[in-house]
Design a protein around this motif. Sequence first.
Motif, PDB file in Angstrom:
ATOM      1  N   ALA A   1       0.840  -1.199   0.000  1.00 21.09           N
ATOM      2  CA  ALA A   1       0.000   0.000   0.000  1.00 21.09           C
ATOM      3  C   ALA A   1       0.866   1.236   0.000  1.00 21.09           C
ATOM      4  O   ALA A   1       0.584   2.211  -0.693  1.00 21.09           O
ATOM      5  CB  ALA A   1      -0.932  -0.012   1.209  1.00 21.09           C
TER       6      ALA A   1
ATOM      7  N   PHE B   1       3.971   1.538  -1.153  1.00 22.17           N
ATOM      8  CA  PHE B   1       4.645   1.694  -2.434  1.00 22.17           C
ATOM      9  C   PHE B   1       3.715   2.305  -3.479  1.00 22.17           C
ATOM     10  O   PHE B   1       4.081   3.223  -4.200  1.00 22.17           O
ATOM     11  CB  PHE B   1       5.171   0.325  -2.894  1.00 22.17           C
ATOM     12  N   PHE B   2       2.507   1.760  -3.548  1.00 17.03           N
ATOM     13  CA  PHE B   2       1.597   2.271  -4.570  1.00 17.03           C
ATOM     14  C   PHE B   2       0.952   3.585  -4.172  1.00 17.03           C
ATOM     15  O   PHE B   2       0.642   4.414  -5.013  1.00 17.03           O
ATOM     16  CB  PHE B   2       0.493   1.242  -4.867  1.00 17.03           C
ATOM     17  N   GLY B   3       0.737   3.741  -2.879  1.00 16.40           N
ATOM     18  CA  GLY B   3      -0.058   4.885  -2.452  1.00 16.40           C
ATOM     19  C   GLY B   3       0.712   6.150  -2.148  1.00 16.40           C
ATOM     20  O   GLY B   3       0.161   7.237  -2.266  1.00 16.40           O
ATOM     21  N   LEU B   4       1.973   6.012  -1.772  1.00 10.55           N
ATOM     22  CA  LEU B   4       2.710   7.202  -1.343  1.00 10.55           C
ATOM     23  C   LEU B   4       2.796   8.286  -2.415  1.00 10.55           C
ATOM     24  O   LEU B   4       2.536   9.457  -2.117  1.00 10.55           O
ATOM     25  CB  LEU B   4       4.107   6.789  -0.871  1.00 10.55           C
ATOM     26  N   PRO B   5       3.116   7.916  -3.647  1.00 12.33           N
ATOM     27  CA  PRO B   5       3.129   8.976  -4.663  1.00 12.33           C
ATOM     28  C   PRO B   5       1.779   9.666  -4.799  1.00 12.33           C
ATOM     29  O   PRO B   5       1.723  10.864  -5.040  1.00 12.33           O
ATOM     30  CB  PRO B   5       3.495   8.220  -5.953  1.00 12.33           C
ATOM     31  N   LEU B   6       0.712   8.912  -4.629  1.00  9.94           N
ATOM     32  CA  LEU B   6      -0.620   9.523  -4.703  1.00  9.94           C
ATOM     33  C   LEU B   6      -0.806  10.501  -3.557  1.00  9.94           C
ATOM     34  O   LEU B   6      -1.327  11.606  -3.728  1.00  9.94           O
ATOM     35  CB  LEU B   6      -1.715   8.448  -4.653  1.00  9.94           C
TER      36      LEU B   6
ATOM     37  N   LEU C   1      -6.539   1.560  -4.438  1.00 12.87           N
ATOM     38  CA  LEU C   1      -5.205   2.133  -4.325  1.00 12.87           C
ATOM     39  C   LEU C   1      -4.284   1.563  -5.389  1.00 12.87           C
ATOM     40  O   LEU C   1      -3.478   2.268  -5.983  1.00 12.87           O
ATOM     41  CB  LEU C   1      -4.654   1.791  -2.937  1.00 12.87           C
TER      42      LEU C   1
ATOM     43  N   MET D   1       9.880  13.423  -7.068  1.00 12.54           N
ATOM     44  CA  MET D   1      10.210  12.572  -5.920  1.00 12.54           C
ATOM     45  C   MET D   1      11.689  12.215  -5.892  1.00 12.54           C
ATOM     46  O   MET D   1      12.251  11.965  -4.833  1.00 12.54           O
ATOM     47  CB  MET D   1       9.367  11.289  -5.950  1.00 12.54           C
TER      48      MET D   1
ATOM     49  N   TRP E   1       6.356   0.593 -10.645  1.00 14.90           N
ATOM     50  CA  TRP E   1       5.224   1.181  -9.918  1.00 14.90           C
ATOM     51  C   TRP E   1       4.048   1.417 -10.862  1.00 14.90           C
ATOM     52  O   TRP E   1       2.897   1.134 -10.547  1.00 14.90           O
ATOM     53  CB  TRP E   1       5.689   2.496  -9.305  1.00 14.90           C
TER      54      TRP E   1
END
Lengths: 277, 450, 317
Positions: A21, A23-28, C130, C149, C190
Motif C-alpha cells: 500500500a 509503495f503504490f499509495g505514497l506517490p498519490l 489504491l 520525488m 510502480w
Amino acid sequence: MSTWYRRVQRAVPDAATLVVAGFFGLPLLWMLSTSVKTASEVFTAPPTILPKTITIVNYQGVLNRQFLLYLANSTIVSLGTSVICVGLSILAAYGFSRTRFPGRKVLLVAIMISQLLPLAVLLIGIYRVANALNLINTYAGLISAYLAFTLPPSIWLLRGFLTSVPVELEEAAMVDGASRLDAFLRISVPLAMPGIIATWAYALFITWQDFMFALVFMTSDERRTLPLGVLALIGEHTIDWGKLMASSVLLMVPIFVTFGFVQRYLIEGLTRGALKG
Amino acid sequence: MRRREFLRAMGIGAWAGVSALLVACRRAEAPTPTAAEVPSPTVAVGQVPSPVATTPAVTEKLTLELWDQQQSDLNIQQAYIKALEDFQQENPDIVVKVTTTPYAQYRDKLLVAVQGGRGPDIMSLDEIWTPEFAAAGIIEPLDPYIQRSASVKPDAFFQPAWDTNLWQKQIWGIPLNFDVWEQLFYNADHFREAGLDPDKPPRTWDEWLEALPQLTAPPQRFGIGLLGHKGEDTVVMLNSLMYSNGGAIIDEDGNVVIYSQENIETLEFYLKLSKYAPEGVANVGEAEAVSMFAAGKVSMILDGQWQQDTMNARATFDWRIAVPPAPAGKKFVGALGGWNLAINKASKNKDVAFRLIEYLTTNKEVQKTINSLTPALRVAGEEFVKEKRRQPEVILETLTSGRPRPISPVYPQVSDIEQQMVQAILSGTPVEEALQKAQRDIEKVVKSAR
Amino acid sequence: MVEVRENTLGGSVGPVQATQYRKATRGLRRYIGSYLLVAPSFVLLCVLVVYPLADAFYLSFTDASFIRPIPEWVGVRNYHDAVVSDTFWKVFTNSILWTVVVVVCQFLLGLATGVLLAQKLRIRSVMRALVIVPWVMPGVIAAILWKLMYDPYLGLVNKILMTVHLVDGFVAWLAQPETSLPAIIVAAIWKGTPFSTLMYLAAYQNVPADLLDAARIDGASRWQRFIYVAFPEMLPTIRTTILLTTIWTFNYFDLVYVMTRGGPGYASHIFPTYTYELAFAKALQGEAAAYGMIGTAIMLIFSILYIREINRRGGLD
C-alpha cells in the motif's frame, strides 16, 4: 514457540499489505498533498509530506469552464472509443472463436503485431492518413486513432473469453429453433457480459489518459481532452505545481468512480479472457 | 497441407503488395503541401510601395488559424483573446482562431501537422527554428509583403530580433518577442548572512568564484543553481558564458569554432561553478533551478527576466537581479532568444495573414499585452520593461548587447551536440576531449546540410 | 459419411478433415460470413497501422529529414550507420535491460500482490482502488511526479531513504549515468504492476477451490499448494499478461523521456525515446524510421517465438 511462529505468519500478510500500500499509495499521497499546498510551501526543503496549511485555491483555479469543456471532450472520445471498440471486438472475437476459416490464425497474430510499432514511427503516418480523410480535429479522427491501439488487446481478450463460454449452449438453442444470431445474442452475450464490460473498461481507462494522439489530432482548443488541459500548466519556463497536481487529481476522479462500479466485472472479465492464452 | 501454406503465403503477399502500392502512390504525390497559390505581385524597384493589398470584397467569413506556444500564465491567454477582439472588430470579415500549446509539445505538434500536410496559416516559431522551417519549404518569404507594408519596417524592431529572420538573403518571419539569457538572480538575504554586500554582486568571474564558497554550506545551502540537463535552456546559458569570454560555436562565415582556447576556459569555469551547485546538475533544468532558488536552497541562478513574475508570486525573500559576471576585462554578452511569426506556404490567405501579423507586431499596446518575453517592437519593448519589471536598465543592457545562437537550418542537431557535450563533461569527460568531439560532430552536421 | 454440422456463417463446427478439404475447393464463398465479422477491425487496422508501417519501412532506406522533404534512396546506410555506432548498442542494451527487469519485476510483484489481495478480506476494496492508481494516472503526470520525488533535496525518495539510513547524502538519482535507468525502472514497475496485479488476482480467484482443498487435505503446505496447484492453473493468464507487458514495456516512452530525456548523455535512452528524439527533436525521419524498424523487428521476433509457443500448447485454438 509455535504460537509465536504462527503469529508472525499471520502478521506477514498484514505487513506486506502495508508495504505494498505504501509503495503504490505514497506517490498519490504526495500528489494530493501538493495539490492543497500553498505556492510557497511547495518549494520547501526538506519536503513536507503532510501540508502545514491546506488551501483549495489550486482546485478553484482549475475548475473553470475550460476544464468542463475538456472533461466533456474526454468523455465523448473515451466513451465513443470504448463502445465502438467493444462492438467491433465482439464481432471479430466471435468470428475468431466460433468459426474456422482460412487465415484465421495468421490474422489473429497479425492483429497482435500491429501493437508493436513505436509511437514516433506511427504518429506522422497515422496523421497523414487521418488528414487525407479529413479527420483532423474531429472526434471521429481521434476515436479512429485510439481504436488502432485498443482493438488488438480487446480482440484477444474477448476471443479468449468467448472460447470459454461453451458453444453447446448456443447449439442447444439452435436445435430448439433459434437462429444463429439469436442464439448468440440471447445466450452467449449475457454470459460474456463480464468480459465485455472488462474490455470496455480497459479501453476507457487507456484512452482517458492518452495525450500524444490527442495533442496531434485535436488542433483547436474546443476539442482538447483533459490530459492536454492538465499539461498546459507546464509552461516554457515555469511549472505551476499546485494547479498541476490539482488538475491531475481531478482527471483521475471519473476513472475511480467508474472503477468502483465495474470492479467486480473487470476482475472477473480480465481473467476469463486471458484463460485461453 | 501444401495448398494451405501456399494460400497463406499468397494472402500475406497480397496484403504486403497492396500496402506497398499505397505507399508508392502516396509518395508519388507532391510531398510538400500544395495549395492553389496566388502569385504575389512583384514590386518594381523604385516604385512607391502601395499600402497593404486590398482584397476584393469578401462576403463570407474567412478563417485564419494561428498557432502559438503557451505561457503558463493564464492572463496572457486571455490578453491574446482580448487583443484579437479589437482586430476582429476592425476586420469583421475575418475570424481568427488561436491555438496555444505548451512549449514542451509545441514543436512536436507543429512538425506532425506540417509534415502531415496541414498546418496553421500563421505559426509562431522559436527563432532557432526559423531557418529550419524556411529550408524545409514550409514558410513563405515575406520580403514582398514587407515592401508593401507601411508599418513593418526593420528599424521598428530591435535589430537582433529582426536579424534572426534573415536567412539566405530573405526575411522569413516578423519578430513577435525576444529576450536574452540571462540575468543573475540573487538572494540578498543570503548575501547579508554570508557577510557579502547585497548591493555589490560579483562582476567578474574571479569575484564570482570568491563569493560562491561563502554562500555554500551543503547540504542546507548552495551558492548557485546551475543548469545542466538535456535541454535548450542549458545551451543558451552555456552560450552566454562562451560569448562573454569571446568564444563562439559557428562564426559569421559558417566555420565551426567551438573548439577554441576561450571555450576551453569557459567550460572549465563551468565545471568550477558546478562544484557550488547542488548534486545532480546533469538533470537540472530551468524549472528545477527556479524551484531551488524560490525554496532558498541556492543563492543565485541564471535566468531570464520573465522569471520575475514567478519570483513575485513565490519568493519570500529579498531577491535582486544584476548583469551576470563576465571574465575580467570583458563585457557580458547574453544569448538571444525569442519568437517570430511566420506564414505557412500552404496558406490560402497569405495577404490577410500578413495583415494580422502586422497588427500583432506593430501595435504597441498589443505587443505589451500578449507577451511575457520582451516585445520585439522597440517602443513597446522599452515601455514593457520599464512598466513591468524590476531594474529595467539591467534588462535593456543585456538585451541590446546580446548575440543570437547560430542561425542555421540544422540548428536542432547542433544544439543536441552541445547538450551531449555538457552531459559528457558533467559525467567526467575531460573538457578538451568533449570540445573536440563536439567540433567534429558539428562539422559533420553542417557539411551534411550543404 | 460423417455428419457435419455447419453453421450458416461458414466453416464447420467439428473436426472433419476430409470434408474440410473438399469444402476448401468449393471456394472461399463459404467463409464470407466469418470474413465479414473480422473485416471492420481488420480494415481499420490496415488503414491506420499498415500504411504508417509501410511508409516508415520505406523511409528507413532514405535520407529523409524535415529540411529535405523529397528524400533520396540511400539503401541500407541508415541501418549500417546505426549498427556501427556506440549509441545504438547503448540504446540496445538499455532497452533489453529495461524490458527484462521491468517485466520480471512486474510479474513477481504483480503475482505476489495479486495473491495477497485475494487473502485479506478487510480492506480489500480500498486496496484495490489504491492499486490501480498508478495504472490510470497519465504517463506524463506519473513521470513528472516521480521526477519530483527523485529530486535530491526537495524529493520524497531521498527523504525516506535517509530516514531509514539506507543512504547518507543527497543522491542525485536521475543525474548519474549509473543510477538514472535503474531509478526510472522503479517508476516503471510502480506504474505498470497494477495491470498484472489485477490479472493475477482474478486468475488466482478462479483456481478451483476443490483442487486446493484436496491438496491441503493431502498435507501440502501453503507454499506447495501454490506452486503445484494454483500456479499451473494460472499459467494461461500469466502467458498473456507477460506477452502484453513485454510489448507495452519495450515501447514505453513517457517515463524515460520526461524524467531524463534519455540522459545523462545516452545513459537512459531506450528504443522508443531515441527514435522519438531522432524524429522530433532532430527531425531526421530516415534515421528515426530505421531505429523504429529495428525496434519493431526485435519485438516481432520475440512475439512470433512466444506466440508459436502458445500455439504449440493449444492456446490459439
